[in-house]
Design an enzyme around this catalytic site. Structure first.
Site, PDB file in Angstrom:
ATOM      1  N   SER A  18       0.813  -1.220   0.000  1.00  0.00           N
ATOM      2  CA  SER A  18       0.000   0.000   0.000  1.00  0.00           C
ATOM      3  C   SER A  18       0.846   1.269   0.000  1.00  0.00           C
ATOM      4  CB  SER A  18      -0.936   0.019   1.205  1.00  0.00           C
ATOM      5  OG  SER A  18      -1.671   1.225   1.242  1.00  0.00           O
ATOM      6  N   LYS A  69     -13.843  -3.811   2.494  1.00  0.00           N
ATOM      7  CA  LYS A  69     -14.747  -2.727   2.124  1.00  0.00           C
ATOM      8  C   LYS A  69     -16.217  -3.045   2.410  1.00  0.00           C
ATOM      9  CE  LYS A  69     -11.770  -0.656  -1.401  1.00  0.00           C
ATOM     10  NZ  LYS A  69     -11.674  -0.173  -2.798  1.00  0.00           N
TER      11      LYS A  69
END
Length: 278
Positions: A18, A69
């Site tokens: 990330s 998510k």
């Protein structure tokens, strides 16, 4: 930590790749938030609830990537209309009273990235994929596409999950089998949300003239599809474009700082450039 220090982090699994810490830390530096910190934490679906419950009042927010998510939604006290419609939250904000609010910054981020590259309106578009990012992409295209959106999903059953989303955003979807995905490049705008490698086969099947491709992968880059698209002379946006623009909104939501989006974006781009040159 000092009383004014605040924390934030990106969660996911895997998470080592990330770039969010690079972006958010650059934003904090530009905004003068010297006591703010941003890290990355390896958290999967099974460990998400315990992680969130264990956070103290110093935490301002969390960025959420796959596979979290949708898993985070039951843990929230409130959720924005957009995030609810796409059934995906990539931003958790801890409010002053301790409640947890979910947002989706992928939707405005994708739209902002396209506008930056001059894509304000198209007659028709195509989306490749059927997951959470495909849903966010469809929502982002609601204000850009005049006509139908061709949706190519490898799992046809997933298309049915977008019925409510299409109704909410007043979209006209044209579901098509993955076997016809080669036709997607005939559209003025194509958004590829499939995992790395899935759309590689399409690179050898592009027409001579192509429009705009938004391939949301940012590692490895360029993808074979993006490279082939550029060779055809088309406009290409990548995962970094989405990452940057959605991160600007995340910083604004977590810090409460408004009206400095241009500065934040400039600082983030500079940090990425410095990292690439290192």
């Amino acid at each position: 930590m000092t009383p004014t220090a605040r924390r934030a982090a990106v969660l996911g699994s895997p998470i080592a790749h990330s770039l969010s810490p690079v972006l958010h830390r650059a934003a904090y530096a530009r905004l003068g938030l010297a006591d703010w910190s941003y890290g990355r934490r390896e958290v999967d679906e099974a460990g998400l609830a315990a992680f969130v419950e264990g956070l103290d009042g110093s935490w301002a927010g969390l960025s959420l990537t796959m596979p979290l998510k949708r898993a985070v939604i039951p843990l929230l006290d409130g959720i924005s209309g957009t995030a609810r419609a796409v059934n995906a939250v990539n931003t958790l904000v801890f409010e002053a009273d301790g409640t947890r609010h979910g947002e989706n910054t992928d939707v405005p981020g994708l739209a902002a990235a396209l506008r930056e590259r001059g894509v304000h309106e198209v007659a028709a578009a195509a989306v490749l994929g059927g997951g959470a990012t495909a849903g966010s992409s469809l929502a982002a295209l609601a204000g850009l596409v005049r006509g139908p959106i061709a949706l190519y999903a490898r799992t046809p059953a997933k298309v049915a999950e977008f019925a409510a989303l299409a109704e909410h955003f007043k979209l006209t979807l044209d579901p098509r089998p993955w076997s016809r995905a080669g036709e997607a490049a005939e559209h003025e705008l194509v958004v590829n949300t499939t995992p790395a490698g899935v759309a590689d086969e399409l690179a050898e099947r592009l027409p001579e003239q192509v429009g705009t491709l938004f391939d949301v992968i940012y590692h490895p880059w360029p993808t074979p599809l993006a490279a082939a698209w550029e060779r055809r002379g088309g406009v290409v946006l990548g995962g970094r474009d989405l990452l940057l623009h959605q991160a600007v909104t995340q910083v604004e939501l977590m810090t409460g700082v408004r009206g400095r989006g241009g500065e934040i974006l400039e600082a983030m781009r500079a940090a990425l450039a410095a990292r690439d040159d290192a």
